[in-house]
Design an enzyme around this catalytic site. Structure first.
Site, mmCIF file in Angstrom:
data_model
loop_
_atom_site.group_PDB
_atom_site.id
_atom_site.type_symbol
_atom_site.label_atom_id
_atom_site.label_comp_id
_atom_site.label_asym_id
_atom_site.label_seq_id
_atom_site.Cartn_x
_atom_site.Cartn_y
_atom_site.Cartn_z
ATOM 1 N N HIS A 1 -49.364 75.504 30.324
ATOM 2 C CA HIS A 1 -48.413 74.748 31.149
ATOM 3 C C HIS A 1 -46.965 75.076 30.800
ATOM 4 O O HIS A 1 -46.061 74.712 31.546
ATOM 5 C CB HIS A 1 -48.674 73.243 30.992
ATOM 6 N N ASP B 1 -38.502 76.010 31.181
ATOM 7 C CA ASP B 1 -39.577 75.067 31.502
ATOM 8 C C ASP B 1 -40.711 75.815 32.208
ATOM 9 O O ASP B 1 -40.441 76.700 33.032
ATOM 10 C CB ASP B 1 -39.042 73.970 32.422
HETATM 11 O O1 F6P Z 1 -45.081 71.103 29.339
HETATM 12 C C1 F6P Z 1 -46.387 71.039 28.946
HETATM 13 C C2 F6P Z 1 -46.767 69.666 28.472
HETATM 14 O O2 F6P Z 1 -48.139 69.570 28.269
HETATM 15 C C3 F6P Z 1 -46.289 68.559 29.384
HETATM 16 O O3 F6P Z 1 -47.113 68.364 30.430
HETATM 17 C C4 F6P Z 1 -46.186 67.397 28.461
HETATM 18 O O4 F6P Z 1 -45.200 66.534 28.901
HETATM 19 C C5 F6P Z 1 -45.877 68.051 27.155
HETATM 20 O O5 F6P Z 1 -46.172 69.396 27.250
HETATM 21 C C6 F6P Z 1 -46.658 67.481 26.021
HETATM 22 O O6 F6P Z 1 -46.131 66.281 25.706
HETATM 23 P P1 F6P Z 1 -46.728 65.381 24.574
HETATM 24 O O7 F6P Z 1 -46.449 66.063 23.283
HETATM 25 O O8 F6P Z 1 -45.972 64.103 24.714
HETATM 26 O O9 F6P Z 1 -48.185 65.235 24.889
#
Ligand code: F6P
Length: 490
Positions: A157, A364
């Site tokens: 992602h 991003d």
């Molecule tokens: O950007 C990728 C991602 O998985 C997002 O979807 C998410 O907001 C973040 O990284 C992970 O966040 P967290 O550490 O709060 O789970």
């Protein structure tokens, strides 16, 4: 097919409850409808004595949600240590922020291995495993080591950086070699996939043909699947939310002022400091805008125990108060800065209230806020999206006002332009973006990836040996709680 989707964070929040994490929010509606089992962390930790890994398995739509208590001894090293203090900074091209020990790496591998053993529970003959994100780069290889020969796909992602930058991650070679256990490796953009292929070629001497690379695990296909949203559903939320108390209170408080909105986790990749500086510069360069525009910045706190995040939280709070102190009046505050989350429904209503959406990350993977802002607009009077050219979404949403978030003056001018854009131009830009969102929905993304995974696996299956019976000694007894647990998972 029995689809098993795996991610670190899972969710079962409704559209009316605050949700943490773009990935979990995006996956929830499609996973619910697909009948898949979604496996992830329960958010609680387990000690060594506990034998069963699953804290809870409960019905989720036509499938199930299975939550694991991750091992207490390794959690900090895995999540705060290696995943978010080595991989995350590197994946977002901030190698200067890498802080990670060998123990952190060991913990990361332990948690990947723990998850692999837990997943054996779902190794039905027709199981298909789809692993999400940077927390589990090595999970495919762990599953293969346990004898799993099913289709296993992976989707990243975040961005994948250039070869030199990824080379800053401790143990980078070992990790990328492990990734080649996946039949299909999905990226958000062409640049991400090309950077990965360049790494394989220059660091590992593995040359891809048509995106397919062959390693000791067999063939892995590397392809691009830009993640989408459900634009129609978001538009419905936005229309309905107009009467929500939070949304009407905001509208009333504006007294005819125009509003810009930003919604982000407090993360250095999101470019929040640059955005606030650009807003500040815009007010300085255009004194006429004082009192007639303001910014609502929703900034949910995240990973606060990591030093870089703690520092950023402090810097932002100071910067916002400085800007408000310099430009504010007794009856006007230029920036409303909120460290709390809102439900998808309320967010949709807030997006629709704002004439300008600010999505200006330094880097991003996709950034679904950009897509949600567009989908939430009133078609008769849409707002303007100001979008960083370094967000994956800029590839599709190219009729947004694209900005370089490092150019503070340029961003300041573009935000001012957005506030004064005539209706005809706003509509033309918005319609073009909506057409892209409708063509690339989250439903299409999900279906395209699963189809491509099965195809990629079929290539590997040719000539492979039949799979051995599952080794049931690896499978913990299962305690279930909550309502129905689909029998096909037993
Ligand atoms: O950007 C990728 C991602 O998985 C997002 O979807 C998410 O907001 C973040 O990284 C992970 O966040 P967290 O550490 O709060 O789970």
């Amino acid at each position: 097919m029995n689809l098993v989707v795996v991610s670190n964070r899972v969710s079962r929040a409704t559209a009316h409850e605050p949700m943490t994490g773009g990935l979990a929010a995006a996956l929830l509606p499609v996973v619910e409808k697909s009948g898949a089992i979604w496996v992830g962390s329960s958010g609680r930790l387990r000690d060594g004595a506990q034998r069963e890994p699953f804290a809870k398995i409960e019905a989720l739509g036509s499938g199930a949600l299975a939550m694991l208590d991750l091992p207490a001894a390794h959690y900090a090293g895995y999540y705060e240590g290696f995943a978010n203090s080595a991989l995350w900074p590197a994946l977002h091209s901030r190698t200067d922020l890498i802080r990670s020990s060998h123990d952190d790496y060991q913990s990361y591998r332990e948690v990947n291995s723990f998850m692999a053993r837990a997943l054996l529970r779902f190794r039905k003959p027709d199981a298909v495993f789809w692993i999400q994100d940077y927390h589990f780069l090595a999970l495919g290889a762990e599953l293969r080591d346990l004898g799993v020969t099913h289709p296993i796909g992976f989707f990243l992602h975040t961005p994948w950086p250039t070869r030199a930058i990824f080379g800053g991650v401790p143990h980078h070679r070992e990790l990328v070699e492990a990734m080649l256990a996946y039949d299909l490796i999905g990226f958000q953009t062409d640049d991400d996939r090309d950077n990965f292929l360049d790494y394989l070629s220059c660091e590992l001497g593995l040359h891809a043909s048509d995106g397919v690379v062959t390693s000791r695990f067999g063939a892995s296909r590397c392809a691009v699947f830009p993640i989408g949203i459900d634009p129609e559903k978001f538009a419905q939320h936005a229309a309905k939310a107009a009467s929500h108390p939070d949304v009407s209170r905001l509208r009333r408080s504006l007294n005819g002022e125009k509003l810009a909105i930003g919604v982000d986790r407090v993360d250095y990749s999101k470019g929040l400091v640059n955005r606030i500086e650009a807003f500040d510069r815009m007010l300085t360069l255009n004194p006429a805008l004082n009192r007639s525009v303001s910014l609502l910045q929703i900034a949910t706190l995240s990973r606060g125990t990591i030093e870089a995040y703690g520092n950023l939280q402090n810097d932002l709070a100071k910067l916002v108060s400085d800007v408000n102190g310099r430009h504010g009046e007794v009856d006007w505050t230029p920036i409303r800065y909120l460290n709390k989350g809102f439900s998808q429904t309320v967010l949709a209503g807030l997006y629709r209230t704002a004439q300008v959406g600010l999505v200006t990350p330094l880097h991003d993977g996709m950034n679904l806020v950009a897509k949600e802002y567009v989908a939430a607009q009133n078609p008769a009077d849409p707002g303007v999206l100001v979008l960083s050219k370094f967000a994956g979404a800029a590839n599709e949403l190219d009729t947004a006002l694209l900005v370089n978030p490092h150019d503070i003056d340029g961003m300041a001018r573009t935000i001012a332009t957005a506030f004064s854009m005539p209706l005809l131009e706003r509509r033309m830009r918005w319609e073009a973006m909506m057409a892209k969102l409708r063509a690339g929905t989250i439903q299409n993304w999900f279906a395209d990836f699963v189809d491509a995974l099965q195809e990629a696996h079929a290539v590997n299956e040719k000539g492979s040996v039949p799979e051995a019976e599952p080794d049931t000694s690896m499978i913990w007894p299962l305690r279930t709680s909550g309502a129905v647990v689909g029998t096909r998972y037993h």
